[in-house]
Write a protein that holds these residues in place. Sequence first.
Motif, PDB file in Angstrom:
ATOM      1  N   ARG A 146       6.206  -3.763  -5.306  1.00  0.00           N
ATOM      2  CA  ARG A 146       5.311  -4.830  -4.856  1.00  0.00           C
ATOM      3  C   ARG A 146       5.864  -6.223  -5.134  1.00  0.00           C
ATOM      4  NH1 ARG A 146       2.873  -2.589  -9.314  1.00  0.00           N
ATOM      5  NH2 ARG A 146       2.493  -3.994 -11.076  1.00  0.00           N
TER       6      ARG A 146
ATOM      7  N   THR B 142      -0.819   3.680  -9.330  1.00  0.00           N
ATOM      8  CA  THR B 142      -0.457   3.430  -7.941  1.00  0.00           C
ATOM      9  C   THR B 142      -1.560   2.645  -7.235  1.00  0.00           C
ATOM     10  OG1 THR B 142      -1.471   5.453  -7.068  1.00  0.00           O
ATOM     11  CG2 THR B 142       0.799   5.617  -7.888  1.00  0.00           C
ATOM     12  N   PHE B 143      -1.212   2.068  -6.102  1.00  0.00           N
ATOM     13  CA  PHE B 143      -2.172   1.302  -5.309  1.00  0.00           C
ATOM     14  C   PHE B 143      -3.386   2.157  -4.963  1.00  0.00           C
ATOM     15  CE2 PHE B 143      -4.111  -0.254  -1.459  1.00  0.00           C
ATOM     16  CZ  PHE B 143      -4.098  -1.627  -1.595  1.00  0.00           C
ATOM     17  N   TRP B 144      -3.140   3.368  -4.475  1.00  0.00           N
ATOM     18  CA  TRP B 144      -4.244   4.223  -4.039  1.00  0.00           C
ATOM     19  C   TRP B 144      -5.006   4.824  -5.208  1.00  0.00           C
ATOM     20  CZ3 TRP B 144      -6.298   3.383   0.283  1.00  0.00           C
ATOM     21  CH2 TRP B 144      -5.532   2.991   1.387  1.00  0.00           C
ATOM     22  N   GLN B 145      -4.311   5.062  -6.309  1.00  0.00           N
ATOM     23  CA  GLN B 145      -5.001   5.575  -7.492  1.00  0.00           C
ATOM     24  C   GLN B 145      -6.080   4.595  -7.929  1.00  0.00           C
ATOM     25  OE1 GLN B 145      -2.417   6.212 -10.831  1.00  0.00           O
ATOM     26  NE2 GLN B 145      -3.960   7.288 -12.050  1.00  0.00           N
TER      27      GLN B 145
ATOM     28  N   THR C 171      -7.339   2.049  -5.910  1.00  0.00           N
ATOM     29  CA  THR C 171      -8.223   1.688  -4.805  1.00  0.00           C
ATOM     30  C   THR C 171      -9.260   2.766  -4.498  1.00  0.00           C
ATOM     31  OG1 THR C 171      -6.447   0.314  -3.886  1.00  0.00           O
ATOM     32  CG2 THR C 171      -8.249   0.903  -2.400  1.00  0.00           C
ATOM     33  N   LYS C 172      -8.929   4.037  -4.693  1.00  0.00           N
ATOM     34  CA  LYS C 172      -9.900   5.087  -4.380  1.00  0.00           C
ATOM     35  C   LYS C 172     -11.130   4.993  -5.289  1.00  0.00           C
ATOM     36  CE  LYS C 172      -7.936   8.850  -7.199  1.00  0.00           C
ATOM     37  NZ  LYS C 172      -7.324  10.194  -7.158  1.00  0.00           N
ATOM     38  N   TYR C 173     -10.931   4.519  -6.504  1.00  0.00           N
ATOM     39  CA  TYR C 173     -12.069   4.284  -7.397  1.00  0.00           C
ATOM     40  C   TYR C 173     -12.683   2.905  -7.137  1.00  0.00           C
ATOM     41  CZ  TYR C 173     -10.104   8.236 -10.024  1.00  0.00           C
ATOM     42  OH  TYR C 173      -9.618   9.456 -10.393  1.00  0.00           O
TER      43      TYR C 173
ATOM     44  N   ILE D  36       0.829  -1.204   0.000  1.00  0.00           N
ATOM     45  CA  ILE D  36       0.000   0.000   0.000  1.00  0.00           C
ATOM     46  C   ILE D  36       0.863   1.253   0.000  1.00  0.00           C
ATOM     47  CG2 ILE D  36      -1.623   1.361   1.388  1.00  0.00           C
ATOM     48  CD1 ILE D  36      -2.852  -1.291   2.319  1.00  0.00           C
ATOM     49  N   SER D  37       1.937   1.249   0.800  1.00  0.00           N
ATOM     50  CA  SER D  37       2.800   2.435   0.908  1.00  0.00           C
ATOM     51  C   SER D  37       3.583   2.697  -0.369  1.00  0.00           C
ATOM     52  CB  SER D  37       3.777   2.258   2.072  1.00  0.00           C
ATOM     53  OG  SER D  37       4.770   1.286   1.758  1.00  0.00           O
ATOM     54  N   GLU D  38       3.851   1.624  -1.125  1.00  0.00           N
ATOM     55  CA  GLU D  38       4.599   1.700  -2.388  1.00  0.00           C
ATOM     56  C   GLU D  38       6.028   2.217  -2.203  1.00  0.00           C
ATOM     57  OE1 GLU D  38       1.894   4.031  -4.811  1.00  0.00           O
ATOM     58  OE2 GLU D  38       0.974   2.192  -5.569  1.00  0.00           O
TER      59      GLU D  38
ATOM     60  N   THR E  29      -9.546  -3.314  -4.213  1.00  0.00           N
ATOM     61  CA  THR E  29      -8.154  -2.863  -4.101  1.00  0.00           C
ATOM     62  C   THR E  29      -7.345  -3.274  -5.320  1.00  0.00           C
ATOM     63  OG1 THR E  29      -7.288  -4.865  -3.024  1.00  0.00           O
ATOM     64  CG2 THR E  29      -8.295  -3.200  -1.594  1.00  0.00           C
TER      65      THR E  29
END
Length: 432
Positions: free
Chosen positions: A27, A401-404, A406-408, A21-23, A379
């Motif tokens: 990964r 990115t992971f969060w890019q 996951t936010k969607y 998650i932190s990247e 995720t």
Amino acid sequence: MNDWHSWAAIVVFVGAYALIISEKIHRVAVALGGAGLMLAIGATDDVSAFYSEDSGIDWNVIFLLMGMMMIVGVLKKTGMFEYLAIWSVKKAKAKPFRVMAMLVVITAAASALLDNVTTVLLVAPVTLLVCERLALPAAPFLIAEVFASNIGGTATLVGDPPNIIIASRAGLTFNDFLVHLAPLAALLVVVLVALCRVMFRKFFVYDEDRAAEIMDLEEREAIKDPRLLVQGLIVLALVVAGFVLHPVLHYEPSIVALLGAGLLVAVSTAETSEVLSEVEWPTLAFFAGLFIMIGGLIDTGVIDEVSRALADAIGTNELGGSLTLLGASAVLSGVVDNIPYVATMAPITSDLVHSMGGGSDHVMWWALALGADLGGNATAIGASANVVVLGIAERNRQPITFWQFTKYGLIVTVVTVAISLSYVWLRYFALA
């Protein structure tokens, strides 16, 4: 779960997940490092990691990916993807949202017939070229296609690997999935298109000059090697037929993909070294490491403990149990791969169905399938298709990115799971 191995396995998995998650560390390095630690602490061993069907590396997934990556590598040389990119943009009048909607629908439909990983492997190269032609960021389009592949794969027995496990355990047929899940999947695709219109609206920038350039292109001129294209399409058609006829032929998708890749390399002029260079080796290594880490949780009883706690919470209340199973499966499948999760939950679900007197219309099984399949969108590592697309994007210098992701993904998962909960309640209880 009193054994220290169980707690150590949890610490390793949670730590690895946090690093992904932190990247801060790539990964692939995290997955392989986590796999090594699972082996080092004795949470799993070489026999389980490399040979166990329940807790080891899923070689069917690895070799399915490798075979299809090789076939895609050959097709790339023909100019087919450039042809499809120009054709799709022209059909959509070069309007970005229309292009995305078209690709989402195509991906979802293809994922119902193929497995969703194969679909994204074929669609992603087209998407990258479309976005390059229109000067658009590829990430939103690729992310939308992943969502579509996981939703479309829900519709049929062959669309997503967990469905095959469920069908085998519950004695369900291809037509059963079509009758019970395909209507919902079609509705969810429409909802996804509407969500994409809202979530990605700032990326739909229309460039009149580029649009005019593309509209003037002749897509047939993009084909570089017609003979190789014919060979590739024939092999691809045979592979697709092999996937669809799995219930009859009983050949695993991995075998079909490898046979197809071998045949295409043998009959074509493609150099073996060039074809192998198209394989996303880091993605395969990531899957191997992830499978071993999850295997550590399975071997130490962690996943079984979680599954049994879920079963205890459900009890004999079929309505509450179905909704709980669907929701909990969606949450858990966003964290761990849905294949081992479903493999673990299948016998427990079977016992639940038996204790409820057989259940009505296999509702518990449909709840498990919906939760496991749709939860994978939550995720970036929730499903195989997600990981594959992230690898393709990174290789093409358009990293996601992971969060890019996951936010969607969380938005799509919450909405689609909420609709699925309503669907289960209405179809099997309120209107039954």
